[in-house]
Design an enzyme around this catalytic site. Structure first.
Site, PDB file in Angstrom:
ATOM      1  N   LYS A 465     110.728 121.516  67.700  1.00 57.34           N
ATOM      2  CA  LYS A 465     110.665 120.680  66.491  1.00 57.34           C
ATOM      3  C   LYS A 465     109.263 120.864  65.911  1.00 57.34           C
ATOM      4  CE  LYS A 465     110.862 117.405  63.409  1.00 57.34           C
ATOM      5  NZ  LYS A 465     109.482 117.685  62.869  1.00 57.34           N
ATOM      6  N   GLU A 674      89.436 108.939  66.191  1.00 55.70           N
ATOM      7  CA  GLU A 674      89.453 110.372  65.912  1.00 55.70           C
ATOM      8  C   GLU A 674      89.613 110.570  64.406  1.00 55.70           C
ATOM      9  OE1 GLU A 674      91.459 114.333  67.895  1.00 55.70           O
ATOM     10  OE2 GLU A 674      92.595 112.460  67.893  1.00 55.70           O
TER      11      GLU A 674
END
Length: 779
Positions: A465, A674
Site C-alpha cells: 500500500k 518532529e
C-alpha cells in the site's frame, strides 16, 4: 568485427563446416551478435534454406531460451524471400510463450488472406508480448478485428501489450474501438496514408499516455480542431513549427512544458523507404517506450482498475499540476491481491531455491539501475525532490535488491548438539508467508525496495500500500519487476486514498503473516494494535526527532557540512533528519554564522531544474504544518535568522525557503516534535551531560548524530544516546550494509544488513529420533 568473421568463415568453409549444430555451444553473450551477423551476410543467406533456419530456431530456443534475441532481417527485394508462412508459424510455435517484442514488417503482404488471418490470430493470443509492430499495405478494420478478437475471448491474450505500432493504408474510428479492448495499451503509434473520421478516431484514445498519429494532413489542422486536446503526451519528430505555435494552440506558458508535448509532422508519407525487418525478441524486452504515469494498479501480474472503477488524482507538488489518476482500491481489491499473493507464495515463489530467487532479484536490480534516470524523473514529478537526489534514491534502493539477491543464497540453518544418542536436532529457516507493506511518500522508491529485497529473497510474497501522494514510483518498479521474471502474484499493489481502511484490512487478515510499516509513531501504534488480533510479526520504523550534537572540539566546517546534509535532504522530510541541532556554547556563535551562510546559498525550486537544491514539501497540509511550527517559535521568543516568510493559503507550489531558528526553548514545538520540513532549530548547551539529557528527553529514538574530535567523548556520548543508530562525524548514515532501525517509540525490527532477512523468516526446530545406535555389546 564478429559479422565480418562469420562472413569470412562461411565463404571459406561453407555451411557443412560452420555447423548449425555448433550454435548450441555458443556462449549466451555472443548469441545475438553471431546469429545476426550469420543471417545478414550474403554468403550465409545464399547457402541457407528454410529447413536450415527452422533447425537454427529450434536449437537457439532450446539452448538459449532465456537470453536469446533473434533478428530475422527481411529484405523486401532479395535474400530471405524464400521464407514461407509455415516457417513463421514454426517460429511462433517455438517462441510464443516467451515473446515480448515483435516487429513483423511487410512480411504479411506476401501471404494469402487465410495465412494472414492465421498470423493475426496467433499474435492476438500471445500473453507475454509487450511491444508489437505491424507494417503492411492492406491494414484495415478486419485485420484489427482479427488481432483483438481473441482478447475478448481469452482474458490473458495480449494482456501485457503496452506499445502498438501500426503502419498501413487506413483505419476508421471502428478500428479504434477494437483497439480499446487492449486495456493495458498506453502507447500507440500509427502511420497511415489516410485516416477517416480523424476527430472520432483520436478521441477514442483520450486516455492514452502517448499517441503518435501521422497522416498526410498537417498537424495544424488536427490541433486547430481540438482533435488531440485530451492526449497527455504525443511523440516528437522533426517539425518546423516554433514554440510560440504550441503556446498558442495549447495555452502553454513556458518552454519546459513544451518539452513534454511531442508532436509529429510528416509532409510526405513513405511506406518505409529503408529496408524493413521482422524482429522477434525472447525474454529480453527493452521496453522501448517505458511508461511513466500508470492509470492502473498491479495485482496478480496484471494491470487492473479497481473493482468499483473509482480513481483518484495525483499532483506535482512543485507546480500543482495533475500528473494523472490511479485506481482507488478498496477491501475487495485488497482481498484479490492477498489471495493472489497467498497462492503464489504456496505454489510458485517459496518453493524456488535461494539461487533461483537470487537470479530474478539480480535481474530486477540491473533493470532498476538501467532505468534509474527514468525512475528518478517519476519520483521527482510526484514527490518534488531534486532530480539528482531522486536518482540517488533509486540507486540506494536498488542496493537492497542487490544485497538480498546474495543473501537469498545464505539463509542458513543449524545443527544442534543432542543429549540423547539416538536423536539428531536441526534448525531450518523458512519464509513467513505473505507480507503487507505500508510505505511513506518521502522515499517512495527506496522504502519499498528496502522492504521488498529481504522479503522476496526469503521466499515471501508481498502486498504494497504505497502513499497516496506518490503511487507512480511503486507502479514503475512493478513494471520492471514483471520484466525481471517475478511470477504473477509475487508483488501486488493497492493504490488508494482509503489508507485506514486498507491498512486495517491488511493488519487483520489471517493470510497476511507479517506487516512492515514506515511512518508516524501515532499510526504505528494503531497498526501494532490491529496486528494483535492475528498475532502477526511486525516491523515498525516510526518517528525520529533526531538530535544533532556538536561539541566544542568539533571541526566546525565538517559539522556544518554534516548538518546541511542531514537537515535539508528531501527538504527536511526524512525520519532521520537532524531535528534538534544542539551546539555547545564555546562554538555556538561561529557555527550559527557559518551554518546560516550555507543555508542562504540553497536554491529552492522545481526538482527538474538542474540548479535546484531543495524541492517543495509534499502537500498543502505539510506546508501549513511548517508555518505553524515557525509561528509557535516566534510567539515564544525564538529568532528567525533566515527564511520563515511563507504564508498560508497556497494551493500549489509548496516551496519553503530553508529556515534557521535560534534562541530555541525546549518548550517550543520545534524542540519537542518532529518537524518534517526545512526548519533548523538550534539549541545552545553548556555541558556534555546537559546535551545528552536533552537528546534523550523525547519518547522516540531512531537516529542521533554527534560531532567531536575527542575520542573518549565520542564513545561516552554514543553509548549514552538512546537511539538505534548514531552518526559520528557523519551526517548521512543509511547504508545497505548496516541495520536500519530504532528503539523506544521509534519502533522495532531492522532493515538492511545481514540481520535484515531475519524479520522475514521463521525458525523451525526439527528433532529426528529413533536412530539406531552402534551395537556396543559385541565390543
Amino acid at each position: 568485427m564478429i559479422p565480418s568473421l562469420v562472413e569470412l568463415a562461411s565463404r571459406i568453409l561453407g555451411k557443412y563446416f560452420l555447423s548449425i549444430e555448433s550454435l548450441r555451444y555458443i556462449p549466451d553473450e555472443f548469441v545475438e551478435k553471431i546469429f545476426n551477423g550469420y543471417l545478414q551476410t550474403k554468403a550465409s543467406v545464399s547457402i541457407l534454406n528454410e529447413q536450415d533456419l527452422t533447425r537454427i530456431v529450434k536449437i537457439l530456443t532450446d539452448y538459449h531460451g532465456d537470453l536469446f534475441c533473434t533478428s530475422f532481417c527481411y529484405y523486401t527485394n532479395n535474400h530471405l524471400n524464400f521464407l514461407t508462412a509455415n516457417f513463421y508459424f514454426h517460429l511462433f510455435k517455438c517462441v510464443h510463450t516467451n515473446l515480448t517484442e515483435l516487429d513483423f514488417s511487410h512480411v504479411l503482404d506476401k501471404y494469402s488472406y487465410e495465412e494472414k488471418e492465421r498470423f493475426l490470430n496467433i499474435i492476438g493470443q500471445m500473453e507475454t508480448i509487450e511491444y508489437l509492430r505491424l507494417t503492411y499495405n492492406q491494414l484495415n478494420d478486419e485485420d484489427i478485428r482479427l488481432l483483438t478478437a481473441s482478447h475478448r475471448i481469452q482474458s490473458k491474450a495480449l494482456c501485457n501489450l503496452h506499445s502498438l505500432h501500426l503502419q498501413g493504408n487506413h483505419l476508421t474510428n471502428r478500428s479504434a474501438r477494437f483497439l480499446k479492448s487492449l486495456t493495458t495499451l498506453d502507447t500507440l503509434y500509427i502511420s497511415l496514408l489516410s485516416l477517416y473520421d480523424k476527430s472520432q478516431f483520436i478521441k477514442e484514445f483520450e486516455n492514452l499516455y502517448e499517441c503518435t498519429c501521422s497522416v498526410q494532413k498537417s498537424w495544424e489542422e488536427i490541433i486547430n480542431r481540438g482533435w488531440i486536446a485530451n492526449i497527455s503526451q504525443l511523440q516528437f519528430s522533426t517539425t518546423s513549427i516554433d514554440n510560440s505555435f504550441y503556446r498558442k494552440r495549447r495555452r502553454i506558458d513556458n518552454d519546459d512544458t513544451i518539452v513534454l508535448i511531442k508532436l509529429v509532422r510528416f509532409y510526405k508519407i513513405n511506406m518505409y523507404l529503408v529496408k524493413s525487418s521482422s524482429l522477434c525478441r525472447l525474454n529480453q524486452s527493452k521496453h522501448l517506450f517505458r511508461r511513466t504515469f500508470f492509470n492502473q494498479t498491479y495485482i496478480n501480474g496484471q494491470w487492473v482498475s479497481s473493482q468499483t472503477g473509482e480513481t483518484f488524482k495525483v499532483y506535482n507538488p512543485s507546480t500543482g499540476e495533475e500528473l494523472g489518476s490511479v485506481p482507488n482500491c478498496n477491501n475487495q481489491d485488497a482481498e484479490k491481491a492477498i489471495q493472489a499473493a497467498y497462492d503464489t507464495f504456496n505454489n510458485k515463489w517459496s518453493i524456488k531455491t535461494g539461487k533461483e530467487r537470487s537470479v530474478i532479484l539480480r535481474k530486477f536490480n540491473d533493470l532498476i539501475l538501467k532505468n534509474k534516470n527514468h525512475l528518478g524523473k517519476i519520483l521527482t514529478a510526484e514527490m518534488g525532490k531534486p532530480l539528482k537526489e531522486a536518482v540517488g534514491e533509486i540507486v540506494y534502493g536498488a542496493s537492497y535488491i542487490e544485497w538480498f539477491a546474495e543473501e537469498a543464497k545464505r539463509i542458513h540453518g543449524d545443527v544442534l548438539p543432542v543429549a540423547v544418542a539416538n536423536r539428531r536436532s536441526f534448525v531450518i529457516r523458512q519464509p513467513v508467508g505473505v507480507c503487507g507493506f505500508i510505505t511513506p511518500w518521502n522515499f517512495p522508491s527506496s522504502m519499498i525496495l528496502r522492504k521488498a529485497g529481504p522479503a522476496l529473497a526469503a521466499g515471501c510474497t508481498i502486498v504494497i500500500k504505497p502513499a497516496e501522494d506518490t503511487p507512480y514510483s511503486c507502479l514503475a518498479l512493478c513494471d520492471l519487476a514483471k520484466e525481471a521474471g517475478f511470477p504473477d502474484g509475487a508483488i501486488n499493489v493497492l493504490t488508494s486514498t482509503r489508507s485506514a481502511e486498507i491498512g486495517k484490512y491488511l493488519c487483520e487478515h489471517p493470510l497476511i503473516s507479517k506487516m512492515s510499516f514506515t511512518g508516524s509513531t501515532e499510526v504505528g501504534k494503531k497498526i501494532m494494535a490491529m496486528c494483535a488480533s492475528t498475532v502477526k510479526k511486525i516491523s515498525l520504523e516510526l518517528g525520529g526527532n533526531a538530535p544533532f550534537l556538536i561539541f566544542n572540539s568539533a571541526d566546525i566546517k565538517q559539522a556544518v557540512q554534516g548538518a546541511m546534509a542531514s537537515k535539508f535532504r528531501a527538504s527536511g522530510q526524512t525520519c532521520v533528519c537532524a531535528n534538534r541541532i544542539l551546539v555547545q556554547d564555546g562554538i555556538y556563535d561561529e557555527f550559527v554564522a557559518e551554518f546560516t551562510k550555507k543555508v542562504k546559498e540553497q536554491n529552492v525550486g522545481d526538482g527538474l531544474d538542474d540548479k535546484t537544491q531543495l524541492g517543495p514539501v509534499i502537500n498543502k497540509d505539510q506546508y501549513e504544518r511548517v508555518i505553524d511550527f515557525i509561528d509557535d517559535a516566534r510567539k515564544q521568543g525564538a529568532t528567525i535568522v533566515t527564511g520563515g516568510n511563507e504564508k498560508k493559503g497556497k494551493n500549489s507550489g509548496f516551496f519553503v525557503q530553508p529556515i534557521v531558528v535560534t534562541d530555541v526553548k525546549l518548550s517550543m514545538r520545534v524542540a519537542k516534535e518532529e518537524i518534517f520540513g526545512p526548519v533548523a532549530a538550534l539549541i545552545k548547551f553548556k555541558t556534555e551531560d546537559e546535551a545528552v539529557k536533552i537528546a534523550n528527553s523525547v519518547d522516540v529514538g531512531l537516529a542521533a548524530y554527534l560531532y567531536s574530535q575527542d575520542l573518549s567523548q565520542v564513545w561516552r556520548v554514543a553509548e549514552r544516546l538512546q537511539t538505534g543508530m548514531v552518526g559520528i562525524n557523519e551526517g548521512i548514515i543509511s547504508s545497505v550494509e548496516a541495520p536500519f532501525g530504532g528503539i523506544k517509540q521509534s519502533g522495532f525490527g531492522r532493515e538492511g544488513s545481514k540481520y535484515g532477512i531475519d524479520d522475514y523468516v521463521n525458525m523451525k526446530y526439527l528433532c529426528m529420533g529413533g536412530l539406531k545406535d552402534v551395537d556396543r555389546s559385541s565390543q
